[in-house]
Design a protein around this motif. Structure first.
Motif, short mmCIF file in Angstrom:
data_model
loop_
_atom_site.label_atom_id
_atom_site.label_comp_id
_atom_site.label_asym_id
_atom_site.label_seq_id
_atom_site.Cartn_x
_atom_site.Cartn_y
_atom_site.Cartn_z
N VAL A 227 0.84 -1.20 0.00
CA VAL A 227 0.00 0.00 0.00
C VAL A 227 0.88 1.25 0.00
N GLU A 228 1.90 1.24 0.83
CA GLU A 228 2.78 2.40 0.96
C GLU A 228 3.49 2.70 -0.36
N ARG A 229 3.95 1.68 -1.05
CA ARG A 229 4.72 1.89 -2.28
C ARG A 229 3.86 1.88 -3.53
N GLY A 230 2.61 1.48 -3.41
CA GLY A 230 1.75 1.40 -4.58
C GLY A 230 2.17 0.30 -5.53
N GLU A 231 2.68 -0.81 -4.98
CA GLU A 231 3.14 -1.93 -5.79
C GLU A 231 2.38 -3.20 -5.42
N GLU A 232 2.50 -4.22 -6.29
CA GLU A 232 1.90 -5.52 -5.99
C GLU A 232 2.66 -6.18 -4.84
N PRO A 233 1.97 -6.82 -3.92
CA PRO A 233 2.66 -7.45 -2.78
C PRO A 233 3.46 -8.70 -3.17
N ALA A 234 3.12 -9.31 -4.32
CA ALA A 234 3.86 -10.49 -4.78
C ALA A 234 3.97 -10.43 -6.30
N ARG A 235 5.10 -10.90 -6.83
CA ARG A 235 5.39 -10.73 -8.25
C ARG A 235 5.05 -11.95 -9.10
N THR A 236 4.76 -13.09 -8.47
CA THR A 236 4.48 -14.31 -9.22
C THR A 236 3.15 -14.90 -8.78
N VAL A 237 2.63 -15.81 -9.63
CA VAL A 237 1.36 -16.47 -9.28
C VAL A 237 1.52 -17.27 -8.00
N GLY A 238 2.64 -18.01 -7.89
CA GLY A 238 2.87 -18.80 -6.68
C GLY A 238 2.99 -17.93 -5.45
N GLY A 239 3.66 -16.77 -5.60
CA GLY A 239 3.81 -15.85 -4.48
C GLY A 239 2.48 -15.29 -4.04
N ARG A 240 1.64 -14.95 -5.02
CA ARG A 240 0.32 -14.40 -4.68
C ARG A 240 -0.56 -15.45 -4.00
N GLN A 241 -0.45 -16.68 -4.46
CA GLN A 241 -1.24 -17.76 -3.83
C GLN A 241 -0.77 -18.02 -2.41
N ALA A 242 0.56 -18.04 -2.21
CA ALA A 242 1.11 -18.27 -0.88
C ALA A 242 0.72 -17.14 0.06
N LEU A 243 0.76 -15.90 -0.45
CA LEU A 243 0.40 -14.75 0.38
C LEU A 243 -1.09 -14.78 0.72
N ALA A 244 -1.94 -15.16 -0.25
CA ALA A 244 -3.38 -15.23 0.01
C ALA A 244 -3.68 -16.30 1.05
N GLN A 245 -2.98 -17.43 0.97
CA GLN A 245 -3.18 -18.50 1.95
C GLN A 245 -2.78 -18.03 3.34
N ALA A 246 -1.63 -17.38 3.43
CA ALA A 246 -1.15 -16.88 4.72
C ALA A 246 -2.06 -15.78 5.25
N GLU A 247 -2.57 -14.93 4.36
CA GLU A 247 -3.47 -13.85 4.77
C GLU A 247 -4.77 -14.42 5.34
N ALA A 248 -5.28 -15.50 4.74
CA ALA A 248 -6.50 -16.12 5.23
C ALA A 248 -6.30 -16.69 6.63
N VAL A 249 -5.14 -17.31 6.85
CA VAL A 249 -4.84 -17.85 8.17
C VAL A 249 -4.72 -16.72 9.19
N ALA A 250 -4.03 -15.64 8.80
CA ALA A 250 -3.86 -14.49 9.70
C ALA A 250 -5.21 -13.86 10.03
N ALA A 251 -6.10 -13.77 9.04
CA ALA A 251 -7.43 -13.21 9.28
C ALA A 251 -8.22 -14.07 10.25
N SER A 252 -8.11 -15.39 10.11
CA SER A 252 -8.78 -16.30 11.04
C SER A 252 -8.25 -16.12 12.46
N TYR A 253 -6.94 -15.93 12.57
CA TYR A 253 -6.31 -15.73 13.88
C TYR A 253 -6.82 -14.45 14.53
N ARG A 254 -6.91 -13.39 13.75
CA ARG A 254 -7.38 -12.10 14.31
C ARG A 254 -8.83 -12.20 14.77
N GLN A 255 -9.63 -13.01 14.12
CA GLN A 255 -11.05 -13.09 14.42
C GLN A 255 -11.39 -14.13 15.48
N ARG A 256 -10.38 -14.79 16.04
CA ARG A 256 -10.63 -15.90 16.96
C ARG A 256 -11.45 -15.48 18.18
#
Length: 256
Positions: A227-256
């Protein structure tokens, strides 16, 4: 309310307090009246309050005895306000440091704090202080409520980790595997370095919690940086998938 314990700070009219102090010294023909700043000056609140406190500390005994007690009460009110203003300034400095790309550990050096978690906890305490007043956490009922809340949170955390840790570990391993594709800075790299080390160590209850926390903070760091740099958080499909998976886990943790 038990006697002797601080109560939550009610909003104070700082300008009115400053005017009362100056008026007392005017009425007493204080020869050092020039020490006092103009209460209506277009200046920072902290500057006005500190300058006034410095002046009253040197001139209090020049007031008539009947005026000294109300003067002291006003000084104590201003001192309490100074603590809150300083807490606000420290919290702002920590946020500015993070926005500038400083690592948590580096920000802790001037504060005498040596760990990332220590600095983050410090920021959390500052938020409580600035929202509720610097003395509120010492009130016994507040402490009891906080203890009950911590116990409840502890139980929820233990239950959540027991149910979801396999997903946490899988998401963490995938994020590390695609690390080169992620948008990082010094702070994010530190979280990922520590996360890598934790995954290699023998599992314990505390390490499971640490892996979970480090995964969350790494994900939040990548997303904030994007957000700060105005860039994509991941540059590859695999990176975006890994980040989305980790983000979903983190969101579940915050909502516990």
């Amino acid at each position: 309310m038990p006697r002797g314990f601080p109560v939550p700070m009610a909003p104070i009219n700082v300008n009115a307090v400053l005017h009362r102090i100056v008026q007392r010294h005017q009425a007493a023909d204080d020869q050092d009246l020039e020490r006092f700043p103009d209460p209506d000056a277009q200046a920072d609140e902290l500057e006005l309050v500190v300058l006034t406190l410095l002046a009253t500390a040197k001139t209090n005994r020049r007031l008539p005895r009947a005026h000294r007690e109300p003067e002291v009460m006003d000084r104590l009110t201003l001192l309490r306000r100074v603590r809150q203003l300083l807490d606000e300034e420290e919290a702002r400095a920590l946020r500015d440091g993070r926005a500038a790309g400083a690592a948590w550990v580096r920000l802790g050096i001037p504060l005498g704090i040596t760990t990332k978690n220590g600095v983050m906890q410090r920021l959390q305490r500052l938020r409580v202080s600035t929202e509720l007043g610097p003395t509120v956490p010492r009130h016994p009922e507040t402490l009891r409520n906080a203890a009950r809340k911590r116990m409840s949170e502890e139980e929820r955390l233990h239950s959540w980790i027991a149910q979801h840790y396999r997903s946490v570990r899988t998401a963490a391993a995938e994020l590390i595997a695609h690390r080169e594709a992620l948008l990082t800075d010094e702070g994010v790299d530190e979280w990922l370095d520590d996360l890598t080390e934790l995954l290699e160590k023998r599992e314990t209850e505390q390490r499971r919690r640490s892996v979970t926390s480090h995964l969350r903070f790494a994900v939040e760091g990548v997303l904030e940086l994007a957000v700060e740099r105005g860039e994509e958080p991941a540059r590859t499909v695999g990176g975006r998938q890994a980040l989305a998976q980790a983000e979903a886990v983190a969101a579940s943790y915050r909502q516990r």
